[in-house]
Design an enzyme around this catalytic site. Structure first.
Site, PDB file in Angstrom:
ATOM      1  N   GLY A  14     -28.613  14.318   6.186  1.00  0.00           N
ATOM      2  CA  GLY A  14     -27.468  14.795   5.406  1.00  0.00           C
ATOM      3  C   GLY A  14     -27.581  16.216   4.885  1.00  0.00           C
ATOM      4  O   GLY A  14     -26.987  16.539   3.853  1.00  0.00           O
ATOM      5  N   MET A  93     -24.238   9.491  14.089  1.00  0.00           N
ATOM      6  CA  MET A  93     -24.805   9.215  15.413  1.00  0.00           C
ATOM      7  C   MET A  93     -24.147   8.022  16.116  1.00  0.00           C
ATOM      8  O   MET A  93     -24.806   7.283  16.845  1.00  0.00           O
ATOM      9  CB  MET A  93     -26.316   8.990  15.305  1.00  0.00           C
ATOM     10  CG  MET A  93     -27.077  10.181  14.746  1.00  0.00           C
ATOM     11  SD  MET A  93     -26.779  11.718  15.639  1.00  0.00           S
ATOM     12  CE  MET A  93     -27.766  11.406  17.099  1.00  0.00           C
ATOM     13  N   LEU A  96     -17.472   7.634  18.837  1.00  0.00           N
ATOM     14  CA  LEU A  96     -16.217   7.064  18.335  1.00  0.00           C
ATOM     15  C   LEU A  96     -15.267   6.806  19.504  1.00  0.00           C
ATOM     16  O   LEU A  96     -15.262   7.557  20.486  1.00  0.00           O
ATOM     17  CB  LEU A  96     -15.589   8.038  17.336  1.00  0.00           C
ATOM     18  CG  LEU A  96     -16.411   8.228  16.051  1.00  0.00           C
ATOM     19  CD1 LEU A  96     -15.950   9.464  15.285  1.00  0.00           C
ATOM     20  CD2 LEU A  96     -16.348   6.984  15.164  1.00  0.00           C
ATOM     21  N   HIS A 112     -22.141  20.702  15.953  1.00  0.00           N
ATOM     22  CA  HIS A 112     -23.051  20.452  17.070  1.00  0.00           C
ATOM     23  C   HIS A 112     -24.050  21.604  17.155  1.00  0.00           C
ATOM     24  O   HIS A 112     -23.651  22.775  17.091  1.00  0.00           O
ATOM     25  CB  HIS A 112     -22.257  20.343  18.374  1.00  0.00           C
ATOM     26  CG  HIS A 112     -23.111  19.977  19.535  1.00  0.00           C
ATOM     27  ND1 HIS A 112     -23.619  18.702  19.715  1.00  0.00           N
ATOM     28  CD2 HIS A 112     -23.593  20.718  20.560  1.00  0.00           C
ATOM     29  CE1 HIS A 112     -24.363  18.686  20.805  1.00  0.00           C
ATOM     30  NE2 HIS A 112     -24.368  19.891  21.340  1.00  0.00           N
ATOM     31  N   GLU A 146     -13.234  13.508  24.476  1.00  0.00           N
ATOM     32  CA  GLU A 146     -14.409  13.881  25.267  1.00  0.00           C
ATOM     33  C   GLU A 146     -15.499  14.420  24.332  1.00  0.00           C
ATOM     34  O   GLU A 146     -15.226  15.290  23.492  1.00  0.00           O
ATOM     35  CB  GLU A 146     -14.020  14.955  26.299  1.00  0.00           C
ATOM     36  CG  GLU A 146     -15.049  15.108  27.401  1.00  0.00           C
ATOM     37  CD  GLU A 146     -14.740  16.307  28.300  1.00  0.00           C
ATOM     38  OE1 GLU A 146     -15.684  16.854  28.880  1.00  0.00           O
ATOM     39  OE2 GLU A 146     -13.566  16.693  28.369  1.00  0.00           O
ATOM     40  N   ASP A 148     -18.294  16.294  22.272  1.00  0.00           N
ATOM     41  CA  ASP A 148     -18.709  17.687  22.051  1.00  0.00           C
ATOM     42  C   ASP A 148     -17.829  18.678  22.801  1.00  0.00           C
ATOM     43  O   ASP A 148     -18.311  19.670  23.357  1.00  0.00           O
ATOM     44  CB  ASP A 148     -20.181  17.882  22.474  1.00  0.00           C
ATOM     45  CG  ASP A 148     -21.135  17.029  21.644  1.00  0.00           C
ATOM     46  OD1 ASP A 148     -20.813  16.731  20.487  1.00  0.00           O
ATOM     47  OD2 ASP A 148     -22.206  16.664  22.162  1.00  0.00           O
TER      48      ASP A 148
HETATM   49  C1  GRF Z   1     -27.525  18.535  12.821  1.00  0.00           C
HETATM   50  O1  GRF Z   1     -28.350  19.319  13.623  1.00  0.00           O
HETATM   51  C2  GRF Z   1     -26.165  18.415  13.427  1.00  0.00           C
HETATM   52  O2  GRF Z   1     -25.747  19.563  14.083  1.00  0.00           O
HETATM   53  C3  GRF Z   1     -26.359  17.292  14.402  1.00  0.00           C
HETATM   54  O3  GRF Z   1     -27.205  16.379  13.756  1.00  0.00           O
HETATM   55  C4  GRF Z   1     -27.993  17.079  12.788  1.00  0.00           C
HETATM   56  C5  GRF Z   1     -27.742  16.431  11.472  1.00  0.00           C
HETATM   57  O4  GRF Z   1     -28.555  16.967  10.457  1.00  0.00           O
HETATM   58  N1  GRF Z   1     -25.076  16.748  14.812  1.00  0.00           N
HETATM   59  P1  GRF Z   1     -28.219  16.677   8.950  1.00  0.00           P
HETATM   60  O5  GRF Z   1     -28.164  15.155   8.789  1.00  0.00           O
HETATM   61  O6  GRF Z   1     -26.910  17.319   8.602  1.00  0.00           O
HETATM   62  O7  GRF Z   1     -29.360  17.260   8.181  1.00  0.00           O
END
Ligand code: GRF
Length: 205
Positions: A14, A93, A96, A112, A146, A148
């Site tokens: 987070g 993670m 969706l 991303h 799609e 990313d």
């Molecule tokens: C980040 O690198 C984000 O770009 C990717 O997952 C990571 C999450 O990190 N989608 P955090 O939980 O915000 O520290």
């Protein structure tokens, strides 16, 4: 100014969530973080959000088995109950479904850790090093079905340095992420970045 009500969806640490919470403390910020939602009860970011006085909720996806749509209907009901205007995915993670993405079309951002359209998917830093690219970075984009692939709202690059490892590169990209996500959310909350406008622009440097 009516601030947009934002939900941040997380699965882990987070740190992007924390950057958005910090940015939203400014008086002139056009969004307030109204809810932090996690699909994992153990996500470290939840404690941080609670300490910041933000409502948190966990919808544990494992309770739904393979039924993604019922899981997402639970998310959607909570977003409605909290009168959410905009959703920020921040290290969320779970893939969706088109149902959820269409429902939040133009109202959902993702971050991303690469210069999209390069290196969609996982292990972006490792793959950037293996490809020998000179520059790497991070991107905030509107979410489309799609993965990313949505229109870019903000993107910033950094140089890849001789001797960079996956860890050192990830750390510098993370700093970029924490800068551009608050900027992108501001643009979306002010209506200055929309799904259609972002499609026609290069993104904000
Ligand atoms: C980040 O690198 C984000 O770009 C990717 O997952 C990571 C999450 O990190 N989608 P955090 O939980 O915000 O520290």
């Amino acid at each position: 100014m009516t601030r947009k009500r934002v939900a941040i969806l997380i699965s882990g640490r987070g740190s992007n969530m924390a950057a958005l919470i910090e940015a939203a403390k400014a008086n002139d910020y056009p969004a307030q973080i109204a809810l932090v939602m996690s699909n994992r009860p153990e996500a470290a970011g939840l404690a941080h959000a609670r300490e910041a006085g933000i409502a948190t909720v966990t919808v544990d996806h494992t309770a739904f088995g393979k039924d993604r749509e019922t899981f997402e209907r639970a998310l959607d009901a909570l977003l409605a109950a909290h009168r959410i205007d905009l959703v920020c995915l921040a290290g969320f993670m779970r893939l969706l479904t088109p149902w959820f993405i269409t429902r939040w079309s133009g109202r959902m951002l993702n971050i991303h850790p690469s210069l999209l359209p390069q290196f969609k998917g996982l292990h972006t830093h490792r793959r950037a090093l293996a490809a020998g690219v000179k520059r790497h970075g991070a991107t905030v984009h509107f979410v489309v079905p799609e993965m990313d692939s949505g229109p870019i709202v903000a993107q910033e690059s950094i140089a890849v340095l001789a001797g960079d490892t996956e860890q050192t590169l990830a750390a510098r990209v993370l700093e970029v992420e924490h800068r551009i996500y608050p900027r992108a959310l501001r643009l979306a909350a002010e209506g200055r970045a929309t799904l259609s406008s972002a499609e026609n622009e290069q993104g904000v440097q």
